[in-house]
Write an enzyme that holds these catalytic residues in place. Structure first.
Site, PDB file in Angstrom:
ATOM      1  N   ASP A   1       0.925  -1.121  -0.054  1.00  0.00           N
ATOM      2  CA  ASP A   1      -0.099   0.063  -0.066  1.00  0.00           C
ATOM      3  C   ASP A   1       0.713   1.329   0.070  1.00  0.00           C
ATOM      4  O   ASP A   1       1.991   1.354   0.475  1.00  0.00           O
ATOM      5  CB  ASP A   1      -0.872   0.020   1.337  1.00  0.00           C
ATOM      6  CG  ASP A   1      -2.069   0.828   1.218  1.00  0.00           C
ATOM      7  OD1 ASP A   1      -2.592   1.292   0.001  1.00  0.00           O
ATOM      8  OD2 ASP A   1      -2.397   1.671   2.079  1.00  0.00           O
TER       9      ASP A   1
ATOM     10  N   HIS B   1       2.001   3.605  -9.019  1.00  0.00           N
ATOM     11  CA  HIS B   1       1.737   2.072  -9.245  1.00  0.00           C
ATOM     12  C   HIS B   1       3.051   1.481 -10.122  1.00  0.00           C
ATOM     13  O   HIS B   1       3.301   0.245  -9.892  1.00  0.00           O
ATOM     14  CB  HIS B   1       0.542   1.866 -10.138  1.00  0.00           C
ATOM     15  CG  HIS B   1      -0.822   2.289  -9.174  1.00  0.00           C
ATOM     16  ND1 HIS B   1      -0.678   1.882  -8.134  1.00  0.00           N
ATOM     17  CD2 HIS B   1      -1.709   2.943  -9.521  1.00  0.00           C
ATOM     18  CE1 HIS B   1      -1.902   2.502  -7.642  1.00  0.00           C
ATOM     19  NE2 HIS B   1      -2.498   2.984  -8.633  1.00  0.00           N
TER      20      HIS B   1
ATOM     21  N   LEU C   1       9.164 -21.440  -5.593  1.00  0.00           N
ATOM     22  CA  LEU C   1       8.416 -20.368  -4.878  1.00  0.00           C
ATOM     23  C   LEU C   1       6.915 -20.423  -5.401  1.00  0.00           C
ATOM     24  O   LEU C   1       6.636 -20.087  -6.777  1.00  0.00           O
ATOM     25  CB  LEU C   1       9.018 -19.070  -4.942  1.00  0.00           C
ATOM     26  CG  LEU C   1       8.361 -17.573  -4.520  1.00  0.00           C
ATOM     27  CD1 LEU C   1       8.113 -17.606  -3.023  1.00  0.00           C
ATOM     28  CD2 LEU C   1       8.797 -16.432  -5.006  1.00  0.00           C
TER      29      LEU C   1
HETATM   30  C1  IPE Z   1      -5.495  -2.559   0.147  1.00  0.00           C
HETATM   31  O1  IPE Z   1      -5.397  -0.898  -0.030  1.00  0.00           O
HETATM   32  C2  IPE Z   1      -5.591  -3.441  -1.177  1.00  0.00           C
HETATM   33  C3  IPE Z   1      -4.414  -3.297  -1.946  1.00  0.00           C
HETATM   34  C4  IPE Z   1      -3.167  -3.046  -1.609  1.00  0.00           C
HETATM   35  C5  IPE Z   1      -4.583  -3.994  -3.172  1.00  0.00           C
HETATM   36  P1  IPE Z   1      -6.253  -0.065   0.004  1.00  0.00           P
HETATM   37  O2  IPE Z   1      -5.595   1.258  -0.388  1.00  0.00           O
HETATM   38  O3  IPE Z   1      -7.285  -0.380  -1.177  1.00  0.00           O
HETATM   39  O4  IPE Z   1      -7.093   0.014   1.176  1.00  0.00           O
HETATM   40  P2  IPE Z   1      -7.688   1.068   2.074  1.00  0.00           P
HETATM   41  O5  IPE Z   1      -8.788   1.644   1.241  1.00  0.00           O
HETATM   42  O6  IPE Z   1      -6.807   2.199   2.497  1.00  0.00           O
HETATM   43  O7  IPE Z   1      -8.386   0.221   3.453  1.00  0.00           O
HETATM   44  C1  IPE Z   2      -1.769   0.369  -3.577  1.00  0.00           C
HETATM   45  O1  IPE Z   2      -1.610   1.723  -3.392  1.00  0.00           O
HETATM   46  C2  IPE Z   2      -2.124  -0.263  -4.649  1.00  0.00           C
HETATM   47  C3  IPE Z   2      -3.596  -0.506  -4.807  1.00  0.00           C
HETATM   48  C4  IPE Z   2      -4.532  -0.470  -4.097  1.00  0.00           C
HETATM   49  C5  IPE Z   2      -3.848  -0.648  -6.366  1.00  0.00           C
HETATM   50  P1  IPE Z   2      -2.663   2.617  -3.389  1.00  0.00           P
HETATM   51  O2  IPE Z   2      -3.168   2.965  -4.724  1.00  0.00           O
HETATM   52  O3  IPE Z   2      -3.765   2.252  -2.249  1.00  0.00           O
HETATM   53  O4  IPE Z   2      -1.933   3.803  -2.682  1.00  0.00           O
HETATM   54  P2  IPE Z   2      -2.545   4.761  -1.492  1.00  0.00           P
HETATM   55  O5  IPE Z   2      -2.987   4.214  -0.326  1.00  0.00           O
HETATM   56  O6  IPE Z   2      -3.714   5.888  -2.164  1.00  0.00           O
HETATM   57  O7  IPE Z   2      -1.326   5.670  -1.456  1.00  0.00           O
HETATM   58 MG    MG Z   3      -3.985   2.539  -0.192  1.00  0.00          MG
END
Ligand code: IPE
Ligand code: IPE
Ligand code: MG
Length: 240
Positions: free
Chosen positions: A15, A32, A126
């Site tokens: 995240d 990303h 793995l």
């Molecule tokens: C969780 O992250 C899902 C992934 C990293 C794929 P999110 O960014 O979606 O989670 P919330 O919304 O902060 O809980």
């Molecule tokens: C995690 O990073 C990747 C996905 C959920 C696809 P985020 O896109 O949630 O990044 P933040 O949390 O907004 O920084």
């Molecule tokens: Mg996020």
């Protein structure tokens, strides 16, 4: 003092990509993209550290509610990285699998996933699982539906539904439960990741945004894990 706990399965919520990009006044997609580079490094590092199962949360069932443009950029990135990485992963003996509901993916991406899974299915260096379109509640519900289906076909009675049986019906059915859970990006929640499977997993949260995560930080998480005593409800004395 008991010996260090073994580390077989690591599950990661990657995240913080969007915030990493925003800090640099870049579009979220740039985060990303950088995140994918880090993912590659982490997969390699886990392989080298002798981790047997690595489960990565790449896209949740709730992430479908994000702006269309971000979703489409993410789907393109999945397709591109699968295409560019799969050969190398196969050569390294990585078995790649996708966990989640695929019906919202394009037909082309589904086919790509199918081919990647088929190509690598005999590998066993793995086991890399990518949770995409995955939700822990969805996983539990699909296991319930499967179980009810078996019951309706008279293949089981309620007494047969043990924890082991139910665990085997989850999409992670043939893997051990994660030993270590890591979430980057500073949030301390599960966000509908492996809800059933994480019941006794050691949790590790760090503030580093995923695109800044590194092999060193990964090893720091491993160190933290190895210093823990997993008691599974027993007392310290029982374990000693
Ligand atoms: C969780 O992250 C899902 C992934 C990293 C794929 P999110 O960014 O979606 O989670 P919330 O919304 O902060 O809980
Ligand atoms: C995690 O990073 C990747 C996905 C959920 C696809 P985020 O896109 O949630 O990044 P933040 O949390 O907004 O920084
Ligand atoms: Mg996020």
């Amino acid at each position: 003092m008991s010996s260090k706990p073994s580390l077989l399965h690591v599950a990661i919520i990657m995240d913080g990509n969007g915030r990493w990009a925003r800090q640099r006044s870049l579009p979220r997609t740039a985060g990303h993209k950088q995140g994918i580079r880090v993912t590659r490094e982490v997969v390699t590092a886990c392989g080298e550290a002798g981790i047997k199962y690595l489960t990565l949360f790449a896209f949740s069932s709730e992430n479908w509610k994000r702006p269309k443009a971000e979703i489409s950029a993410l789907m393109n990135l999945f397709a591109q990285s699968l295409q560019s990485e799969i050969q190398r992963l196969d050569e390294k003996g990585v078995c790649v699998r996708f966990l989640g509901q695929r019906n919202a993916f394009s037909e082309k991406l589904c086919e790509q996933i199918r081919l990647a899974e088929e190509l690598t299915c005999k590998n066993d260096a793995l086991f890399l699982s990518i949770a995409a379109g995955y939700g822990g509640r969805w996983d539990i519900l699909q296991a319930v539906k499967d179980t009810v289906g078996d019951a309706l076909r008279d293949e089981l009675v309620p007494e047969d539904i043990s924890e082991e049986y139910f665990t085997s019906r989850l999409v992670t059915g043939d893997m051990p439960a994660p030993d270590l859970f890591i979430r980057t990006g500073g949030e301390q929640r599960l966000s509908n990741f492996l809800l059933w499977q994480l019941a006794y997993t050691e949790l590790y949260f760090c503030d580093t945004l995923w695109p800044d995560f590194s092999r060193d930080e990964l090893y720091r998480a491993f160190e933290s894990y190895r210093a823990r005593q997993r008691r599974f409800g027993l007392t310290q004395e029982q374990l000693a």
